[in-house]
Motif scaffolding. Sequence first.
Motif, short mmCIF file in Angstrom:
data_model
loop_
_atom_site.label_atom_id
_atom_site.label_comp_id
_atom_site.label_asym_id
_atom_site.label_seq_id
_atom_site.Cartn_x
_atom_site.Cartn_y
_atom_site.Cartn_z
N ARG A 322 0.84 -1.20 0.00
CA ARG A 322 0.00 0.00 0.00
C ARG A 322 0.87 1.24 0.00
NH1 ARG A 322 -4.52 -2.08 4.38
NH2 ARG A 322 -4.80 -4.10 3.41
N ARG A 330 -3.26 2.49 -3.48
CA ARG A 330 -3.57 2.03 -2.13
C ARG A 330 -5.00 1.51 -2.04
NH1 ARG A 330 -2.82 6.36 0.12
NH2 ARG A 330 -4.86 7.02 0.89
N SER A 334 -5.92 -2.35 -1.17
CA SER A 334 -6.74 -2.55 0.02
C SER A 334 -8.04 -3.26 -0.32
CB SER A 334 -7.06 -1.20 0.68
OG SER A 334 -5.88 -0.54 1.06
N TYR A 337 -7.39 -6.94 -0.80
CA TYR A 337 -7.08 -7.59 0.48
C TYR A 337 -8.34 -7.79 1.32
CZ TYR A 337 -4.96 -8.43 5.03
OH TYR A 337 -4.62 -8.97 6.25
N ILE A 368 -10.65 -0.22 7.30
CA ILE A 368 -10.85 0.22 5.91
C ILE A 368 -10.96 1.73 5.83
CG2 ILE A 368 -12.53 0.25 4.02
CD1 ILE A 368 -13.12 -2.71 4.68
N VAL A 371 -7.62 3.42 6.35
CA VAL A 371 -6.73 3.28 5.19
C VAL A 371 -7.09 4.31 4.12
CG1 VAL A 371 -6.15 1.77 3.25
CG2 VAL A 371 -6.15 0.86 5.57
#
Length: 464
Positions: A322, A330, A334, A337, A368, A371
């Motif tokens: 990321r 990113r 994410s 994932y 989440i 991020v």
Amino acid sequence: MFGMEVINDDDFLSLKLALVTDPSYHHRMIETKIIETPTNSDSSETCEEGKIFSLFQTREQMLKQLDHKTNTETLEEDGKGLQLIHLLLISATSVDENNIPSAIENLCELYQNVSLSGDSVQRVAAYFADGLIARLLTRKSPFYDMIMEPPTPEEQFLAFTELYKVSPFYQFAHFTANQSIIEAFEREANTNNRALHVIDFDISYGFQWPSLMQSLSEKATATDRILLRITGFASSLEQLQETESRLVSFSKGFRNLAFEFQGIVRGSKFARPKIRKSETVAANLVFHLNSLNSYSKISDTLKYIYSLSPSIVVLVEQEGSRKTQNFLSRFMESLHYFAAIFDSLDDCLPLDSAERLSIERNHLGKEIKHVMNYDKDGAKCLRYERMETWKGRMENHGFLGIRQSSNSVMQAKLLLKIRSHCSPVHIDGENGGGFRVFERDDGRAISLGWQDRFLLTASSWCCE
């Protein structure tokens, strides 16, 4: 190998906090907001505010589905799941380009098709949509605070506990790390005076250590006790006190085991682990290095650990790449994932499970959103890296990789057989879905995967 029964027992943590939860609680309702008429005459700004308010109304309708259980259809069966992901990517691109009208339009359509009680695609998309909304808003907006409001400490603890019970994710990390620590302790049996000192650089709730206590107890007797010392780092004194209380209470069940705990608040001056002569020292880096918000801090931590001359360093980190400099890269990494994580939860819990909702809303959903908004309000962005990156960093700081034992591999496979409810377990190159175990780097690392996606990797290191 570690006895799995310590985790299967409903009282596996006499470690549980007294939690008071409201069973009727399903979501935080949007409080009535009064949007004041702008003092200037910029009609476009007023229109924009109206569209954002309308977007939140659409989101509220999505949340209400959770109460009425009206969403019984899934999207994946007829291919609409891919369309939903495509819409999510268009929304992310609009947000990145600051194209607010397009972002609002696409997010509004997203909220009409996602659900917190739907299939894994609908659920993960709902949380990513929240993260994108927060990125649209300024930090001063009351809507930003509503979206980013963290769960209470009790909700976070409950969500972590529930995930720990039902999924092999954290158990894989802890059991594999502990197996390596036990083997290092056994290698020094003639010189360590039956003393093991674990330095845990992020002790969190302390869930890793009950199974280690049990395994040590099986190797000790009433007349030949083993001393386990744990030095734990945490962000607050309160967390250290709660974790110490749990671990001390649990250790009292083993009369052939002596237990000592030293808590250190991270960042405290003059606070260093008290290392004694002849004890086996293990440095525990489980989900810690990725929380450091600069490469210099990672380097300083590894240099500090090397200066302690530990017998073993165990490293476990989530797999990913990321780049904080690039929002879209990113976002994509994410999304892949967390889509795998949400999909794996369908193997562990039914769609109407209150436990699944708690895990996703108060643990995964929170991560989440952070991020997506790491650069606002000083929020940390977890630096998930691939195994090869961590390997290079460890070697550059003077550490040598250790081959994982056959016991570690067998233990990982056994854990997945116990914890996989619907999908079969697959090993390395076998085809199929479900959880998988991968031996990597010529046997020096073990990864837990979901289908063909690596979720986390464990490795062991010693000083050159």
